[in-house]
Scaffold this active site. Sequence first.
Site, PDB file in Angstrom:
ATOM      1  N   CYS A   1      37.685  46.596  46.179  1.00 34.57           N
ATOM      2  CA  CYS A   1      37.900  46.646  47.510  1.00 34.57           C
ATOM      3  C   CYS A   1      36.599  47.306  48.056  1.00 34.57           C
ATOM      4  O   CYS A   1      36.440  47.076  49.006  1.00 34.57           O
ATOM      5  CB  CYS A   1      39.238  47.378  48.012  1.00 34.57           C
ATOM      6  SG  CYS A   1      39.318  48.900  47.178  1.00 34.57           S
TER       7      CYS A   1
ATOM      8  N   GLU B   1      37.495  39.545  53.585  1.00 35.08           N
ATOM      9  CA  GLU B   1      37.415  40.070  52.217  1.00 35.08           C
ATOM     10  C   GLU B   1      37.538  38.826  51.129  1.00 35.08           C
ATOM     11  O   GLU B   1      38.569  38.502  51.084  1.00 35.08           O
ATOM     12  CB  GLU B   1      38.429  41.101  52.047  1.00 35.08           C
ATOM     13  CG  GLU B   1      38.108  41.946  50.546  1.00 35.08           C
ATOM     14  CD  GLU B   1      38.999  43.114  50.318  1.00 35.08           C
ATOM     15  OE1 GLU B   1      38.644  43.969  49.857  1.00 35.08           O
ATOM     16  OE2 GLU B   1      40.233  43.028  51.009  1.00 35.08           O
TER      17      GLU B   1
ATOM     18  N   LYS C   1      56.289  50.506  41.853  1.00 39.01           N
ATOM     19  CA  LYS C   1      56.368  49.014  41.802  1.00 39.01           C
ATOM     20  C   LYS C   1      54.998  48.666  41.472  1.00 39.01           C
ATOM     21  O   LYS C   1      54.123  48.550  42.563  1.00 39.01           O
ATOM     22  CB  LYS C   1      56.996  48.630  43.231  1.00 39.01           C
ATOM     23  CG  LYS C   1      57.257  47.216  42.961  1.00 39.01           C
ATOM     24  CD  LYS C   1      57.027  46.470  44.272  1.00 39.01           C
ATOM     25  CE  LYS C   1      55.678  45.864  44.490  1.00 39.01           C
ATOM     26  NZ  LYS C   1      55.057  45.003  43.608  1.00 39.01           N
TER      27      LYS C   1
ATOM     28  N   GLY D   1      59.210  45.797  47.153  1.00 41.71           N
ATOM     29  CA  GLY D   1      58.214  46.577  47.791  1.00 41.71           C
ATOM     30  C   GLY D   1      58.692  46.882  49.443  1.00 41.71           C
ATOM     31  O   GLY D   1      58.582  47.876  50.030  1.00 41.71           O
TER      32      GLY D   1
ATOM     33  N   PRO E   1      57.400  41.118  49.188  1.00 38.80           N
ATOM     34  CA  PRO E   1      58.872  41.037  49.914  1.00 38.80           C
ATOM     35  C   PRO E   1      60.129  41.367  49.600  1.00 38.80           C
ATOM     36  O   PRO E   1      61.114  41.684  50.261  1.00 38.80           O
ATOM     37  CB  PRO E   1      58.663  39.568  50.291  1.00 38.80           C
ATOM     38  CG  PRO E   1      57.363  39.045  49.859  1.00 38.80           C
ATOM     39  CD  PRO E   1      57.172  39.943  48.882  1.00 38.80           C
TER      40      PRO E   1
ATOM     41  N   GLU F   1      45.506  52.684  51.106  1.00 36.59           N
ATOM     42  CA  GLU F   1      43.932  52.450  50.626  1.00 36.59           C
ATOM     43  C   GLU F   1      44.091  51.115  50.749  1.00 36.59           C
ATOM     44  O   GLU F   1      44.657  50.181  49.598  1.00 36.59           O
ATOM     45  CB  GLU F   1      44.067  52.973  49.337  1.00 36.59           C
ATOM     46  CG  GLU F   1      42.268  53.141  48.715  1.00 36.59           C
ATOM     47  CD  GLU F   1      41.724  51.943  48.079  1.00 36.59           C
ATOM     48  OE1 GLU F   1      41.213  51.072  49.078  1.00 36.59           O
ATOM     49  OE2 GLU F   1      42.339  51.375  47.101  1.00 36.59           O
TER      50      GLU F   1
END
Length: 477
Positions: A281, A381, A173, A210, A207, A248
Amino acid sequence: MKHARHFFINGEWVAPSTDTTMDVIDPSTEEVTETIALGAQADTDAAVAAAKAAFPAWAATPLAERVKLMERVREIYIARADEMADAISREMGAPQQLAKVNQVGAGTWHMDGFLEALPEIEFEAPLASSPSERTLLEPIGVCALITPWNWPMNQIVLKAVPALLMGNTAVLKPSEVAPLSGLLFAEFLEEAGVPAGVFNLVNGDGPGVGSQLSCHPDVDMVSFTGSSRAGIAISKAAADTLKRVSLELGGKGANIVFADADANAVIDGVARCFRNTGQSCNAPTRMLVEASRYDEAVAQATKAANETEVGLASDPGRHIGPLVSEAQFNKVQGLIETGINEGARLVAGGAGRPDGMNRGYFARPTVFADVTPDMAIYREEIFGPVLSILPFETEEQAIAIANDTPYGLTNYIQTTDTDKRRRVARAVRSGMVETNGKGFGKGSPFGGYKQSGNGREAGKWGLHEFAEVKAVSGWDD
């Protein structure tokens, strides 16, 4: 795109079970570049069922045949690299050069890393204390692969290639924000001759598809890359079936610049922070500078940010492109405003679009100085071209600041003192430490500590991630 409104299930491009669609927005123009179908429970179930049915035969397929298939995928990937770069540029805004060299290049880099690491994998090994016993590596089963939008091919290849090489079957996905590259990758596998059901793709949101994959009783493993918030939700959803979960997640990397660092260390750090429009990230978003060099560093960073060009993803050049979406644009703008309101010293950029731009999700390359640990821009972040700078007095203080975060993905160290570099590298709590601008090698383990995740990707580490360990006694008796 030919298959935008279809899913790849059991070796065929099939129509979705419902007529729910979603527009893919080109972030440079804010215009619709494609419309995809979104899956429902029936589509997820069909994909998982196909993967489950295909698993026994694929797990029993000789490794040499699985390698041959992946080598063919690599050939097709290279031959159709321009298509992939165009898809990535349109879906998430990577400028042409970044898309072709870095975004697409990450895919071949990791494919090569896995293929080169395979000879290191002991699929059958004797136990030293009992030579008649064997330790076997076997595939896990059906793997759900849930990937993000910021480095599409980097993450899809890091999951799909080792999963299949190790004998697993998979349901991918991709991010619904940037799904076009995933659809192309499925075409590559189809063209390479992947057996029916071994690799499947269903588009959908977190939602929806996933969550359905995360809690599906016939999914044996979930490999997810994305936000820590979503990683927590996936872990909770997977808990009821006790499936393996590899994560991750996010980061808030510190870039520690000691007084004896190279003259270009600050400028290089700004460029590294702004790469991919700050949407990485592992970006070094907190620059910690030794006090004696602090004022100089702020001036260098200000100049570097002001000289950073921003432009359309379709344009050639080394500029940065837009943020991926309106939601991401609004998040970054809100955090820039918060930084100003909380008292950080704005030395470059700020809220709003760059001068001359009135459409597209473009942000101004921004630098804050005199940032303190109580500020949101220090802790959250941001995932945009925003750098925070703060001073430190001692090595111990720099380490404490670097570790003062719930994240632990990548930290950076700049110093010409070898002993200090190694000492600090051991002390910072992160899965990766980049020193003096030296990049990581092919097959280097990618992953983090704490809320940055719990798995490792790439090379032999990424192959092991998709294997079960079985002990068998009396093998030679």
